[in-house]
Design an enzyme around this catalytic site. Structure first.
Site, PDB file in Angstrom:
ATOM      1  N   HIS A  26       0.851  -1.193   0.000  1.00  0.00           N
ATOM      2  CA  HIS A  26       0.000   0.000   0.000  1.00  0.00           C
ATOM      3  C   HIS A  26       0.881   1.235   0.000  1.00  0.00           C
ATOM      4  O   HIS A  26       1.942   1.245   0.608  1.00  0.00           O
ATOM      5  CB  HIS A  26      -0.899   0.020   1.249  1.00  0.00           C
ATOM      6  CG  HIS A  26      -2.067   0.940   1.109  1.00  0.00           C
ATOM      7  ND1 HIS A  26      -1.978   2.282   1.365  1.00  0.00           N
ATOM      8  CD2 HIS A  26      -3.335   0.708   0.717  1.00  0.00           C
ATOM      9  CE1 HIS A  26      -3.153   2.846   1.145  1.00  0.00           C
ATOM     10  NE2 HIS A  26      -4.000   1.908   0.751  1.00  0.00           N
ATOM     11  N   ASP A  33      -8.074  -5.146  -0.262  1.00  0.00           N
ATOM     12  CA  ASP A  33      -8.526  -6.021  -1.350  1.00  0.00           C
ATOM     13  C   ASP A  33      -8.182  -7.486  -1.150  1.00  0.00           C
ATOM     14  O   ASP A  33      -8.640  -8.339  -1.919  1.00  0.00           O
ATOM     15  CB  ASP A  33      -7.906  -5.535  -2.666  1.00  0.00           C
ATOM     16  CG  ASP A  33      -8.436  -4.156  -3.036  1.00  0.00           C
ATOM     17  OD1 ASP A  33      -7.626  -3.250  -3.275  1.00  0.00           O
ATOM     18  OD2 ASP A  33      -9.675  -3.986  -3.046  1.00  0.00           O
TER      19      ASP A  33
HETATM   20  C1  SDX Z   1      -6.130   0.145  -3.051  1.00  0.00           C
HETATM   21  O1  SDX Z   1      -4.286   4.547  -2.010  1.00  0.00           O
HETATM   22  C2  SDX Z   1      -5.262   3.973  -1.448  1.00  0.00           C
HETATM   23  O2  SDX Z   1      -5.736   4.384  -0.398  1.00  0.00           O
HETATM   24  C3  SDX Z   1      -5.866   2.807  -2.220  1.00  0.00           C
HETATM   25  C4  SDX Z   1      -6.896   1.964  -1.501  1.00  0.00           C
HETATM   26  C5  SDX Z   1      -8.191   2.731  -1.248  1.00  0.00           C
HETATM   27  O3  SDX Z   1      -8.923   2.361  -0.332  1.00  0.00           O
HETATM   28  O4  SDX Z   1      -8.505   3.629  -2.074  1.00  0.00           O
HETATM   29  O5  SDX Z   1      -6.395   1.506  -0.255  1.00  0.00           O
HETATM   30  C6  SDX Z   1      -7.296   0.765  -2.349  1.00  0.00           C
HETATM   31  O6  SDX Z   1      -5.849   0.525  -4.166  1.00  0.00           O
HETATM   32  C7  SDX Z   1      -5.288  -0.851  -2.305  1.00  0.00           C
HETATM   33  C8  SDX Z   1      -4.072  -1.347  -3.166  1.00  0.00           C
HETATM   34  C9  SDX Z   1      -4.585  -2.423  -4.130  1.00  0.00           C
HETATM   35  N1  SDX Z   1      -3.507  -2.819  -5.073  1.00  0.00           N
HETATM   36  C10 SDX Z   1      -2.893  -4.003  -4.954  1.00  0.00           C
HETATM   37  O7  SDX Z   1      -3.106  -4.826  -4.051  1.00  0.00           O
HETATM   38  C11 SDX Z   1      -1.897  -4.276  -6.081  1.00  0.00           C
HETATM   39  C12 SDX Z   1      -0.617  -4.853  -5.508  1.00  0.00           C
HETATM   40  N2  SDX Z   1       0.109  -3.794  -4.769  1.00  0.00           N
HETATM   41  C13 SDX Z   1       1.105  -3.029  -5.439  1.00  0.00           C
HETATM   42  O8  SDX Z   1       0.965  -2.901  -6.807  1.00  0.00           O
HETATM   43  C14 SDX Z   1       1.602  -1.806  -4.667  1.00  0.00           C
HETATM   44  O9  SDX Z   1       1.848  -2.228  -3.391  1.00  0.00           O
HETATM   45  C15 SDX Z   1       0.738  -0.562  -4.640  1.00  0.00           C
HETATM   46  C16 SDX Z   1       0.336  -0.124  -6.008  1.00  0.00           C
HETATM   47  C17 SDX Z   1      -0.479  -0.802  -3.798  1.00  0.00           C
HETATM   48  C18 SDX Z   1       1.568   0.534  -3.976  1.00  0.00           C
HETATM   49  O10 SDX Z   1       2.591   0.839  -4.857  1.00  0.00           O
HETATM   50  P1  SDX Z   1       3.700   1.929  -4.487  1.00  0.00           P
HETATM   51  O11 SDX Z   1       3.337   2.679  -3.255  1.00  0.00           O
HETATM   52  O12 SDX Z   1       3.993   2.714  -5.727  1.00  0.00           O
HETATM   53  O13 SDX Z   1       4.944   1.063  -4.072  1.00  0.00           O
HETATM   54  P2  SDX Z   1       6.012   0.473  -5.070  1.00  0.00           P
HETATM   55  O14 SDX Z   1       5.324  -0.116  -6.269  1.00  0.00           O
HETATM   56  O15 SDX Z   1       7.055   1.533  -5.293  1.00  0.00           O
HETATM   57  O16 SDX Z   1       6.611  -0.747  -4.209  1.00  0.00           O
HETATM   58  C19 SDX Z   1       7.689  -0.562  -3.279  1.00  0.00           C
HETATM   59  C20 SDX Z   1       8.493  -1.869  -3.320  1.00  0.00           C
HETATM   60  C21 SDX Z   1       8.944  -2.248  -4.728  1.00  0.00           C
HETATM   61  O17 SDX Z   1      10.066  -3.067  -4.597  1.00  0.00           O
HETATM   62  P3  SDX Z   1      11.579  -2.375  -4.742  1.00  0.00           P
HETATM   63  O18 SDX Z   1      11.566  -1.585  -6.042  1.00  0.00           O
HETATM   64  O19 SDX Z   1      11.721  -1.481  -3.514  1.00  0.00           O
HETATM   65  O20 SDX Z   1      12.529  -3.544  -4.756  1.00  0.00           O
HETATM   66  O21 SDX Z   1       7.630  -2.970  -2.894  1.00  0.00           O
HETATM   67  C22 SDX Z   1       7.461  -3.876  -3.985  1.00  0.00           C
HETATM   68  C23 SDX Z   1       7.829  -3.132  -5.238  1.00  0.00           C
HETATM   69  O22 SDX Z   1       8.261  -4.032  -6.246  1.00  0.00           O
HETATM   70  N3  SDX Z   1       6.043  -4.267  -3.978  1.00  0.00           N
HETATM   71  C24 SDX Z   1       5.589  -5.498  -4.207  1.00  0.00           C
HETATM   72  C25 SDX Z   1       4.189  -5.404  -4.064  1.00  0.00           C
HETATM   73  N4  SDX Z   1       3.844  -4.147  -3.760  1.00  0.00           N
HETATM   74  C26 SDX Z   1       5.007  -3.441  -3.724  1.00  0.00           C
HETATM   75  N5  SDX Z   1       6.224  -6.648  -4.513  1.00  0.00           N
HETATM   76  C27 SDX Z   1       5.430  -7.735  -4.689  1.00  0.00           C
HETATM   77  N6  SDX Z   1       4.074  -7.741  -4.553  1.00  0.00           N
HETATM   78  C28 SDX Z   1       3.427  -6.597  -4.246  1.00  0.00           C
HETATM   79  N7  SDX Z   1       2.098  -6.571  -4.118  1.00  0.00           N
END
Ligand code: SDX
Length: 428
Positions: A307, A364
Site C-alpha cells: 500500500h 482487497d
Molecule cells: C487500493 O491509495 C489507497 O488508499 C488505495 C486503496 C483505497 O482504499 O482507495 O487503499 C485501495 O488501491 C489498495 C491497493 C490495491 N492494489 C494491490 O493490491 C496491487 C498490488 N500492490 C502493489 O501494486 C503496490 O503495493 C501498490 C500499487 C499498492 C503501492 O505501490 P507503491 O506505493 O507505488 O509502491 P512500489 O510499487 O514503489 O513498491 C515498493 C516496493 C517495490 O520493490 P523495490 O523496487 O523497492 O525492490 O515494494 C514492492 C515493489 O516491487 N512491492 C511489491 C508489491 N507491492 C510493492 N512486490 C510484490 N508484490 C506486491 N504486491
C-alpha cells in the site's frame, strides 16, 4: 476546513546564495506539511514527485490515515467502530456532513434517497446496447458518464444548493440500481426493478438476486462501510482534479470510476481472486508464488498486498479477515482459496522481502472471498468497491468545491529536445 494550527512554523530552503522561508502547516495529529504554494514565484523552481508519494494535494478533514500505525478514521471515528456499529447510510452522512446523524436526520436522509431511486428507461436501453460480456466496470463508466445526457437539470451541480443535493441523493440512490442492472445484463437475466420499501443494502440485494438474506445484508453493509473513503487515493484524487474544472458531479464521479478500475487500485480485489484461483489450479504451492512475487524479472505481484500509505496491516483488511470465517460459516459456504489466502499471508509476513518493504495485506486481499460467498461474481468486485467508495468520492468533491480550490494542474520538468527548425518531409 481542516483543523490546522496557526502557521507559526517555517522551514528554510537555501538555493545558491539565496535563503527562502517556507511556511509549515500542522495537522490535527501534528503531521507537518511544507506549504510550497509560492515556491515557483519565489525561487523559479518547481518540485518533482512522480506519483505524488511525498506531496499533499490538499488539507482535508474527512479521513485520517496513519500508515505507520495502521490507523484509519473518518471524521475522527475509528474504522473498526464504524464497521461494527454504523450502517452504510449513517457513514454516508458522517462523510458528507462531518457528524454522525441523529435518528431523525438519518430517517430523513434515507427517505430522500428512496425518493430518488429509479432510472430513466433510456439508461436501461443504453445498457442493453452494451455487449453482455463487456467488463462491468466499463458498463458502470458508460452509465455514470451518460447521466448528464439524461438528467440535464443536474449539470450545474454546485452553485445551486437544491440541485447539488438533488444530484448527491440521485447518484447515491441509483448506483446500487445501476450495479444490479449491470449484473443482470452481464448474466443475461431480466432486470429486477428497485423496491423502495426496502433498506439501502436490502434493496440492492433484492435487485441483484430477487431475494434478501439478512446475514448477507449485514455483512455487505459492513463491507461498504469499510470502503467508504480513503483520503487522497488514486480515484478520489481523480474525482478532485476532474471536479476542480467545475464539471458536474456525475462526470467527476465518472472519472473516479475509470481510475478505480485499474488493477493497482480498486481492480485489485478481482485480481486477488484470479490470483488465488490460479494458485489453487496450479496445485496451491504458496512458496512458489511468494518467490515469483519477489523475483524482479517476474511480472507477478502478490495482489492485495502492499500500500502506498499503510506500512502496517491495513485496518480494513483486519476487519474483513474477521468477517471471512463468520460470513462463510453463516452462509454454510466453504471456499478452497481461503486457506491459500491465509497461507500466502502467513508466508509473506514471515519473509524478509515483504517485511523489509512493509508489505501487508490491504483492503482487497480478503474482500473478494466474502463477495464470492455472497454470490457476487469476480468481475463485479470492483463495481462493489465503487458502490462503497461513492460517498467518499462525493465528500472529497464537496470539500474541494467548498474550499474553492483552484483547478488541479501540476507542473513538470521538461527534458525533451531544445529549440530546432522544421525540416520539410522531402529533406528528412
Ligand atoms: C487500493 O491509495 C489507497 O488508499 C488505495 C486503496 C483505497 O482504499 O482507495 O487503499 C485501495 O488501491 C489498495 C491497493 C490495491 N492494489 C494491490 O493490491 C496491487 C498490488 N500492490 C502493489 O501494486 C503496490 O503495493 C501498490 C500499487 C499498492 C503501492 O505501490 P507503491 O506505493 O507505488 O509502491 P512500489 O510499487 O514503489 O513498491 C515498493 C516496493 C517495490 O520493490 P523495490 O523496487 O523497492 O525492490 O515494494 C514492492 C515493489 O516491487 N512491492 C511489491 C508489491 N507491492 C510493492 N512486490 C510484490 N508484490 C506486491 N504486491
Amino acid at each position: 476546513m481542516a483543523t490546522i494550527t496557526e502557521m507559526n512554523e517555517t522551514v528554510e530552503m537555501r538555493i545558491g546564495k539565496e535563503t527562502y522561508s517556507l511556511p509549515v502547516v500542522t495537522g490535527t495529529y501534528n503531521e507537518k506539511g511544507i506549504d510550497i504554494s509560492q515556491l515557483l514565484s519565489q525561487t523559479k523552481h518547481v518540485t518533482l514527485d512522480t506519483g505524488f508519494k511525498n506531496t499533499g494535494s490538499t488539507m482535508s478533514s474527512i479521513t485520517f490515515i496513519d500508515g505507520a500505525k495502521g490507523i484509519l478514521q473518518h471524521r475522527g471515528y475509528p474504522i473498526e467502530q464504524l464497521a461494527d456499529q454504523a450502517t452504510f447510510t449513517e457513514l454516508m452522512l458522517l462523510l458528507l456532513n462531518g457528524e454522525l446523524p441523529t435518528q431523525q436526520e438519518l430517517s430523513t436522509f434515507e427517505d430522500n434517497l428512496k425518493a430518488h431511486v429509479g432510472l430513466k428507461g433510456g439508461l436501461k436501453r443504453l445498457l442493453d446496447a452494451m455487449p453482455e460480456n463487456t467488463h462491468p466496470m466499463c458498463m458502470l463508466s458508460v452509465m455514470v458518464n451518460a447521466l448528464p445526457g439524461f438528467y440535464r437539470a443536474n449539470l450545474d451541480s454546485w452553485s445551486d444548493e437544491q440541485v447539488r443535493w438533488d444530484s448527491i441523493y440521485f447518484i447515491l440512490a441509483n448506483l446500487p440500481v445501476m450495479t444490479a442492472y449491470i449484473y443482470r445484463h452481464h448474466h443475461r437475466l431480466a432486470y429486477i426493478d428497485p423496491d423502495p420499501s426496502l433498506g439501502y443494502v436490502e434493496n440492492f440485494l433484492y435487485m441483484m438476486f430477487g431475494e434478501v438474506d439478512e446475514d448477507v445484508a449485514d455483512a455487505l453493509d459492513a463491507l461498504l462501510v469499510l470502503h467508504g473513503d480513503h483520503e487522497q487515493n488514486c480515484s478520489a484524487a481523480t474525482v478532485r482534479v476532474a471536479g476542480s474544472s467545475h464539471v458536474n458531479l456525475f462526470s467527476a464521479i465518472g472519472a473516479g470510476v475509470n481510475a478505480l478500475w485499474g488493477p493497482l487500485h480498486g481492480g485489485a480485489n478481482q485480481a486477488v481472486l484470479e490470483m488465488l484461483e490460479a494458485i489453487r489450479e496450479d496445485g496451491g504451492d504458496v512458496e512458489r508464488y511468494i518467490n515469483k512475487a519477489k523475483d524482479k524479472d517476474d511480472p507477478f505481484r502478490l495482489m492485495g498486498f502492499g500500500h502506498r500509505v499503510y506500512k502496517n496491516y491495513d485496518p480494513r483488511a483486519r476487519v474483513i479477515k474477521k468477517y471471512v470465517d463468520r460470513v462463510l460459516g453463516k452462509l454454510g459456504k466453504e471456499d478452497p482459496v481461503v486457506d491459500i489466502a491465509k497461507g500466502l499471508e502467513k508466508a509473506a509476513l514471515a519473509d524478509d522481502y515483504f517485511s523489509s518493504r512493509k508489505l501487508f495485506p490491504n483492503v482487497d486481499f480478503y474482500s473478494g472471498i466474502i463477495y464470492r460467498a455472497m454470490g457476487i461474481p469476480v468481475d463485479m468486485f470492483t463495481v462493489m468497491f465503487a458502490l462503497g467508495r461513492l460517498p467518499g468520492w462525493i465528500s472529497q468533491w464537496a470539500e474541494m468545491r467548498t474550499n474553492n480550490e483552484p483547478i488541479g494542474r501540476p507542473r513538470q520538468v521538461y527534458i525533451g529536445p531544445a529549440t530546432r527548425d522544421y525540416v520539410p518531409i522531402d529533406q528528412r
